[in-house]
Design a protein around this motif. Sequence first.
Motif, PDB file in Angstrom:
ATOM      1  N   ALA A   1       0.737  -1.412   0.031  1.00 38.01           N
ATOM      2  CA  ALA A   1       0.014   0.156  -0.017  1.00 38.01           C
ATOM      3  C   ALA A   1       0.891   1.440   0.055  1.00 38.01           C
ATOM      4  O   ALA A   1       1.940   1.204   0.750  1.00 38.01           O
ATOM      5  CB  ALA A   1      -0.812  -0.080   1.154  1.00 38.01           C
TER       6      ALA A   1
ATOM      7  N   HIS B   1      -4.250   6.991  -0.946  1.00 37.57           N
ATOM      8  CA  HIS B   1      -4.586   5.789  -1.447  1.00 37.57           C
ATOM      9  C   HIS B   1      -5.084   5.082  -0.202  1.00 37.57           C
ATOM     10  O   HIS B   1      -4.212   3.826   0.095  1.00 37.57           O
ATOM     11  CB  HIS B   1      -3.455   5.056  -2.172  1.00 37.57           C
TER      12      HIS B   1
ATOM     13  N   ASP C   1      -8.536   3.595  -0.141  1.00 38.07           N
ATOM     14  CA  ASP C   1      -9.465   2.600  -0.690  1.00 38.07           C
ATOM     15  C   ASP C   1      -8.674   2.058  -1.583  1.00 38.07           C
ATOM     16  O   ASP C   1      -9.200   2.058  -2.848  1.00 38.07           O
ATOM     17  CB  ASP C   1     -10.657   3.394  -0.968  1.00 38.07           C
ATOM     18  N   THR C   2      -7.777   1.143  -1.397  1.00 39.18           N
ATOM     19  CA  THR C   2      -7.290   0.090  -2.334  1.00 39.18           C
ATOM     20  C   THR C   2      -7.062  -1.261  -1.932  1.00 39.18           C
ATOM     21  O   THR C   2      -7.351  -1.657  -0.598  1.00 39.18           O
ATOM     22  CB  THR C   2      -5.720   0.468  -2.407  1.00 39.18           C
ATOM     23  N   PRO C   3      -7.027  -2.396  -2.656  1.00 38.34           N
ATOM     24  CA  PRO C   3      -6.813  -3.572  -2.300  1.00 38.34           C
ATOM     25  C   PRO C   3      -5.627  -4.001  -1.292  1.00 38.34           C
ATOM     26  O   PRO C   3      -5.956  -4.896  -0.379  1.00 38.34           O
ATOM     27  CB  PRO C   3      -6.652  -4.290  -3.742  1.00 38.34           C
ATOM     28  N   GLU C   4      -4.599  -3.321  -1.395  1.00 41.72           N
ATOM     29  CA  GLU C   4      -3.558  -3.611  -0.639  1.00 41.72           C
ATOM     30  C   GLU C   4      -3.997  -3.037   0.650  1.00 41.72           C
ATOM     31  O   GLU C   4      -3.618  -3.756   1.730  1.00 41.72           O
ATOM     32  CB  GLU C   4      -2.233  -2.646  -1.104  1.00 41.72           C
TER      33      GLU C   4
ATOM     34  N   ARG D   1      -6.844  -2.656   2.052  1.00 38.89           N
ATOM     35  CA  ARG D   1      -7.654  -3.361   2.433  1.00 38.89           C
ATOM     36  C   ARG D   1      -7.173  -4.868   2.962  1.00 38.89           C
ATOM     37  O   ARG D   1      -7.566  -5.097   4.054  1.00 38.89           O
ATOM     38  CB  ARG D   1      -8.974  -3.483   1.410  1.00 38.89           C
TER      39      ARG D   1
ATOM     40  N   THR E   1     -13.796   3.175   1.980  1.00 35.30           N
ATOM     41  CA  THR E   1     -14.378   4.067   0.774  1.00 35.30           C
ATOM     42  C   THR E   1     -14.712   5.530   1.369  1.00 35.30           C
ATOM     43  O   THR E   1     -14.677   6.474   0.862  1.00 35.30           O
ATOM     44  CB  THR E   1     -15.678   3.341   0.169  1.00 35.30           C
TER      45      THR E   1
ATOM     46  N   GLN F   1     -11.525   7.472   2.360  1.00 26.11           N
ATOM     47  CA  GLN F   1     -10.940   7.853   1.257  1.00 26.11           C
ATOM     48  C   GLN F   1     -11.662   9.212   0.901  1.00 26.11           C
ATOM     49  O   GLN F   1     -10.955  10.115   0.400  1.00 26.11           O
ATOM     50  CB  GLN F   1     -11.057   6.877  -0.115  1.00 26.11           C
TER      51      GLN F   1
END
Length: 591
Positions: free
Chosen positions: A383, A393, A395-398, A400, A575, A578
């Motif tokens: 992240a 950054h 709200d990112t897959p990393e 999360r 989300t 962010q």
Amino acid sequence: MRSNLRRMEHEWTGAGMKDRSVLVMRVGAVLGALALALAASCGREESAQVRRTQLSELADKAAVAPADSRIAALEERLASLEKRLNGMGGSGQAAVGSEPNATGGSGETPPGAASGQGTGNATGAPGETPPGAASGQGTGNAPGAPGETPPGAASGQGTGNAPGGSGETPPGAAPGQGTGNAAGAATPPEHKEFELTYGEPSPAVRIVVWHAYRGREKDAFEKVLKEFSTRFPGFDMDVQEVPFSALRDKIVVTIPRGTGPDLFVYAHNNIGDWLLKGGILAPLSSYVEKYDSFDNLGKFLPDTVKALAYDGTLYGLPLAFKSHALFYNRKLVKEPPRSMEELIRIGKEVQAAGGEGEERTHGLVYDAGLLYNHAGFAHAFGATILDDQGKAHIDTPEFRASVDLVRELFTSAGILPDLNDMMGTFLFNSGKAAFVIKGPWFLGEVDAGVDYGVALLPEVAPGKPMKPFLGSEGVFLSAGSKNPEAAFQVMRYLVSSEAARVRYLEGDQLVANLEVYEDAQLAGKANPALDVFRRQAESTVIMSSRPEMQAVWSTVDNALRNAVFGGADVGTTLTEAQAKVEHDISTMGTK
């Protein structure tokens, strides 16, 4: 320059140093000095991105290439840069041709926690006890104020290691090889006595210095300044300890009005905000060119110099560095874990044998509701919390994935309680916590009777080591100083090898000056836990100093607490966080 590289090649092949990581640090130090020289001399010729790309390529060569090809590649590229620098004159010429110094280090203090998190701190204040403050003094700090170092622990306190130990055996080393300071290490480096590069004032000038150190760190810091004024009586040193909770606000209020200090000590992450406010910091590039050399910046841990530069301009000289590491109770843990899987297993075993209710022993204790504490997990998954352009950054897959893991520590694994850092300190000192994640300031908070060790943070998955924030604690020149040339000489002395040795040995401080770590005899006398933090610095991420970061801390703190401990949906929570951060950044400077 060529002779320096030849010496590095000689050392790499075994005639000098036994530890290759030391040489990588030496090469990195040269690159750091060249980076700042380029920034000072080439600012109008090249964009900052081009400079970063060039030096990134060099760093990649230094870190990845085999030994022989690495030296050849570096020599070729550095020779090319040397030609360009020599052709520019000024600082470029001064930055080439001197001897870089060695070895690493780590660390930093926490910026802001959100209000209402059970710590009693104001919004944006550190959620844990500020490094350098006594336990329980982590309240009432100004928003976003990080930065002070902790009172040091006595040398070797509570580690149970023989001199030269580190609290853990590093990967690939036989037991007992914790720090590499065993007999047969390199001969201690020759130390040059500090010399003024500016005429000693007559009559004497008063130089006011503000700091927030406490305990052993305070004593060592003030000792070196007293020694300086004794040797150079033309400098009348007025050294003032300012409570950490008040220091940031005093800096912001007094310096623009001309009533502040000449010099002050603080962490790097407020530089962007101070520049946005204006009238607080004096740039150092011209002083370095005139009274020192950019090449001399090569004696510091490279990331500590990089952290104190903003948009290609240097604003501070590095005193120390900080990051997190893993503290563990030796009575409960035989060997520190190298992976999160091992940590969870050990934590469960300790808890199963540790009683119930108030007598329960906890596996892992740290305040998981603080972004500063969570950063190591986030960076392990790749992240980026705030990029170089000031975009968040969250709200990112990393990011999360990192929150999902910490939430599992609380829920399914059941080894992480919902407690703040102050309670973590109490439980660890009571023998009721197997592990805590803390910085070097915690060395001064562990009770003398606790048998503990310090280890590198574990991997969250194979090839994904935790990477906590790295902070650089610098000495800054006030924009309102009436004697800036004289004050700069004091700065030079504070970060000199001479002063760093005192701060390291007597103040238990993770100094940024790499020459200290070359001296095996000195390292053998120091708290062995310091070497673990030095090695942890090799797996860290520099904390952002952009002003936009002030809009990130408290919002993400609240999101973490809700997602980890409050049962809120992780995706929805991030989300919303962010969106709020983006809104707050967009309104910065308009209020």
